[in-house]
Write a protein that holds these residues in place. Sequence first.
Motif, mmCIF file in Angstrom:
data_model
loop_
_atom_site.group_PDB
_atom_site.id
_atom_site.type_symbol
_atom_site.label_atom_id
_atom_site.label_comp_id
_atom_site.label_asym_id
_atom_site.label_seq_id
_atom_site.Cartn_x
_atom_site.Cartn_y
_atom_site.Cartn_z
ATOM 1 N N LYS A 111 -6.332 -46.475 0.853
ATOM 2 C CA LYS A 111 -5.109 -46.805 0.060
ATOM 3 C C LYS A 111 -5.556 -48.152 -1.067
ATOM 4 C CE LYS A 111 -1.505 -44.231 0.437
ATOM 5 N NZ LYS A 111 -0.836 -43.588 -0.385
ATOM 6 N N GLU A 114 -8.559 -44.038 -14.736
ATOM 7 C CA GLU A 114 -8.309 -42.863 -13.830
ATOM 8 C C GLU A 114 -9.097 -41.591 -14.292
ATOM 9 O OE1 GLU A 114 -4.841 -42.750 -16.839
ATOM 10 O OE2 GLU A 114 -5.896 -44.440 -15.695
ATOM 11 N N GLU A 143 -8.103 -43.077 -2.318
ATOM 12 C CA GLU A 143 -7.610 -43.620 -3.714
ATOM 13 C C GLU A 143 -8.873 -44.215 -4.250
ATOM 14 O OE1 GLU A 143 -2.834 -44.008 -3.268
ATOM 15 O OE2 GLU A 143 -4.006 -45.854 -3.654
ATOM 16 N N SER A 161 -9.656 -49.783 -7.885
ATOM 17 C CA SER A 161 -8.514 -49.985 -8.896
ATOM 18 C C SER A 161 -9.701 -50.787 -9.790
ATOM 19 C CB SER A 161 -7.616 -50.724 -8.500
ATOM 20 O OG SER A 161 -6.651 -49.725 -7.647
ATOM 21 N N GLY A 200 -12.715 -42.606 -4.209
ATOM 22 C CA GLY A 200 -12.045 -41.615 -4.466
ATOM 23 C C GLY A 200 -12.136 -40.296 -3.787
#
Length: 470
Positions: free
Chosen positions: A6, A95, A109, A112, A105
Amino acid sequence: MSVNKKAVPMREQPPEVRKKNFNEVPYGYSEEEALEEANRCLQCKNKPCISGCPVNIDIPAFIKAITEKDYQRAIDIIHHTNSLPCITGRVCPQEDQCQAVCTVGKIGEAVSIGRLERFVADWELERKLKGITSNEDYLNKIEKNGIDVAVIGSGPAGLTCAADLAKMGYNVTIFEGFHEPGGVLVYGIPEFRLPKAIVKAEIEELKKLGVRFITNALIGRVLTIQDLFNQGYKAIFIGTGAGLPKFMNIPGENLNGIYSANEFLTRVNLMKAYLEGEYDTPVLRGKRVAVIGGGNVAMDAARTALRLGAEHVYLIYRRTENEMPARIEEIHHAKEEGIEFLTLTNPVRYIGDERGFVKQIECLKMELGEQDSSGRRSPVPVKGSEFILDIDEAIVAIGTTPNPMIQRTTPELKFKRDGEIDADESGRTSLPGVFAGGDIVTGAATVVTAMGAGKKAAIAIDEYIKSLKQ
């Protein structure tokens, strides 16, 4: 090595609070959050994220510097290829680019990357505002060559091209048609998504590099391309974007109260209608607003109308939400703020009152048929599905095309069918010494794509000018 699947979420204003103000929605990472997120990076040997970045930032290297708390090195690495990190950290669609190919990914996730870029860019900006300058002093390293280059347009493509050329030693002058530099970054993107102070700070950095800005200079009207050559500029880069709005050409579209998204956002952003009480900007503040379109501009217009006092905002889009070109984050924020999405819906006419103002919009339900040239399924009208909505303002955000001003005054420059300049991968046009990049070449695209085009053109301009000396 186990990795947290996450991503660290970014704190932001609650929807009920933010929809009543124009302050930036996300707060940005704290140092603790940035370190936690940076440590999710696997430091892959093949570095797929770099190939996914239009400006080729060494992403693993700057993230590694963050994990070592060497924020100066992190921002210096970014600056090697990106002159506008405070901006790209906020509006770049990571993204769909660097984060789309992130190895992490594949198991959870993606890292970032954009949020980490924003963290170090804001860290540097805060230090500069306190008078603490960067360790990497470009000014002392630049050897000026005395050669003049003109850049037309101060949007992301023009700013990037200018910055790179200035670092190579060229005397760069940017000509901007508006009274304030920044292009779409200033007039198109709302304050709550990209604060004007951020753009201004990035532009100040270009001025430190020696880039000169001339505003209120509409090339094609005040001066022509040939005039610039006559003034001694050895090469010219055209980065004027695609600012001419498209309309649907349906009945009633000329009624009062119907804006293009370009005009609406320019009035709010550049004419500062968002600073209510400080500026008496002539812009309609509708109570029931229909926004037509499904891209980022449509989301910006819808969320702006809400902040100007709209009680109900409809987002009307002829395909499904899955086909919307807007960023997932922008769709999410719009929904959180209460924008009503009417998908598989298309306007067919506007209905006015006795004063000539729009009072209703008639729409038709759609269904998806076969794929079209864009790879998306074409919307097909559902017979007999017409319905009417009461509105007092409409904002059309269905795309843009380039302004034809330069085309009209430069007949020797080759253009494509829809008004875009015909240029190769490096930005070379049919006219020697003239280069182009960004939306004026590709049609409406993203900020970072335009920046990538500006970088390629700067390299090509340098090669071209050096060839003249041989």
